[in-house]
Design an enzyme around this catalytic site. Structure first.
Site, PDB file in Angstrom:
ATOM      1  CG  HIS A 160      -5.150  -2.517  -0.586  1.00 53.34           C
ATOM      2  ND1 HIS A 160      -4.612  -1.799  -1.638  1.00 53.34           N
ATOM      3  CD2 HIS A 160      -4.673  -1.926   0.544  1.00 53.34           C
ATOM      4  CE1 HIS A 160      -3.856  -0.818  -1.165  1.00 53.34           C
ATOM      5  NE2 HIS A 160      -3.862  -0.879   0.155  1.00 53.34           N
TER       6      HIS A 160
ATOM      7  CG  ASP B  66      -5.803  -1.581  -4.706  1.00 53.58           C
ATOM      8  OD1 ASP B  66      -6.338  -0.781  -3.907  1.00 53.58           O
ATOM      9  OD2 ASP B  66      -4.775  -2.217  -4.447  1.00 53.58           O
TER      10      ASP B  66
ATOM     11  CB  SER C  21      -0.967  -0.034   1.184  1.00 47.49           C
ATOM     12  OG  SER C  21      -1.971   0.951   1.062  1.00 47.49           O
TER      13      SER C  21
END
Length: 387
Positions: A325, A258, A162
């Site tokens: 994610h 995502d 991330s």
């Protein structure tokens, strides 16, 4: 930058997790108190001189108010960080679950600066006592690891998830420059390829947000000059605008749908005041046909942005069509009997083959819902978005 100066603020800002030599799952925290903190546990066997530096995720803060809100959480102070974390997936110490990196020195760098380690503002407001110095923290962490043995590294990889995945892109060449010249260095970004696209209301919400992050943190000086010389600095926070200039080999693991980007870039709360997207964002199976079509358009925008990587054979990519994610830190998506695959290949094998030059890997999945190997996320309805 002197060690004394670093020592004044690093203790409160950053913790680094170092994997012990045993087969233990939980790993304790190590605080970097100055640029050359004492003590380190090494890898073992053939991996004793191999280093995996993995950057934690956690969004960004775009103004003083939001950064103050993070200040007394695990995303702003090591005093609030868990003293122990479980290592799995790419951080696992078990060969059957992580065959290519299990015996490396595996470090998880806790996230603390709110700008993917790009900030650098000398002045400190005494009222807020906020330090926007993430770029200095990054250098201090790497210097600390070099002192602990990374100066002898034969292999090294900078990775992250991330906001940490964005860090691994933005700092990829910096990392290569800091480690010894003879080291084989590559970078891996997991769910860090954030794209600049319009939200469902037609606004460029994420572009404005990134502009504020870069301005608040003074990040411009730490973004690639090849990008900032001809674009506004905020645009250079997007990999699509700067990744092609990265000289170090780079692998992108990302879901084309995502889940963070769908929730916060495509359909942020500000663009959906009536909550039409609420249930869809929590569970992709709850999306209407119209919403799925909008998400298909987002996928095409994502694939278009990937052209910013360039065509170098040193680039790798595993772009699946899952609603997910971060897929490298969790065992179920990194390497397990039921893990996601592309062309029959797991993420772990794709990354390992690419790192060790066994075979290149550049695959993009067919559109949702064709991939039955996906682990699609279902979110808690009480969870709040980060932006």
């Amino acid at each position: 930058m002197t060690n004394i100066r670093l020592g004044q603020w690093l203790y409160a800002l950053v913790g680094v997790l170092l994997l012990v030599k045993t087969q233990g799952i939980n790993v304790g925290i190590t605080y970097v108190q100055n640029a050359v903190a004492k003590g380190a546990d090494k890898g073992f066997g053939s991996g004793i001189n191999n280093w995996l530096v993995h950057i934690e995720g956690g969004g960004w803060c775009n103004n003083v108010t939001i950064c103050l809100a993070r200040k007394n959480t695990r995303l702003g102070s090591s005093k609030q960080m868990a003293t122990e974390l479980a290592f799995s997936g790419i951080l696992s110490s078990l060969q059957k679950f992580n065959p290519d990196f299990y015996n490396w020195n595996r470090i998880k760098v806790r996230y603390c600066d709110g700008a993917s380690f790009t900030g650098d503002v000398e002045a400190v407001n005494p009222t807020t006592n906020l330090h926007f110095r993430g770029a200095r923290v990054f250098v201090a962490i790497i210097e600390d690891l070099l002192a602990k043995g990374m100066k002898n590294a034969e292999n090294a990889m900078l990775s992250g998830c991330s906001a940490g995945g964005l860090t691994s892109i933005l700092h990829c060449d910096n990392f290569r420059a800091l480690v010894p010249m003879g080291t084989k260095v590559k970078c891996l970004s997991d769910a860090g390829y954030f794209i600049n696209t319009k939200d469902v209301s037609g606004a460029l919400h994420i572009e404005g947000f990134y502009n504020e992050v870069v301005t608040t943190h003074g990040s411009a000086k730490n973004l690639p000059l090849s990008c900032t010389s001809n674009k506004r600095p905020g645009l250079c926070f997007f990999p699509q605008n700067m990744a092609q200039q990265i000289r170090t080999p780079l692998f992108i693991v990302n879901a084309a749908y995502d889940s963070w980007q769908i929730k916060n870039i495509l359909a942020p709360g500000v663009a959906d005041p009536h909550g039409i997207w609420h249930n869809c964002k929590l569970d992709i199976t709850k999306c209407s046909s119209t919403q799925i079509q909008t998400m298909q358009e987002f996928r095409l925008a994502f694939l278009s942005a990937l052209t910013g990587l360039g065509s170098s054979s040193s680039r790798g990519m595993f772009i699946n069509s899952c609603y997910a994610h971060c897929q490298t830190e969790m065992q179920e998506t990194w390497l397990r009997a039921d893990s996601p695959v592309l062309g029959g290949v797991t993420i772990a094998k794709a990354v390992g083959d690419w790192y060790y030059d066994r075979s290149p890997f550049q695959k993009i999945d067919c559109p949702y819902p064709c991939d039955k190997s996906c682990h699609n996320r279902i979110f808690d309805p009480n969870e709040h978005p980060l932006i």
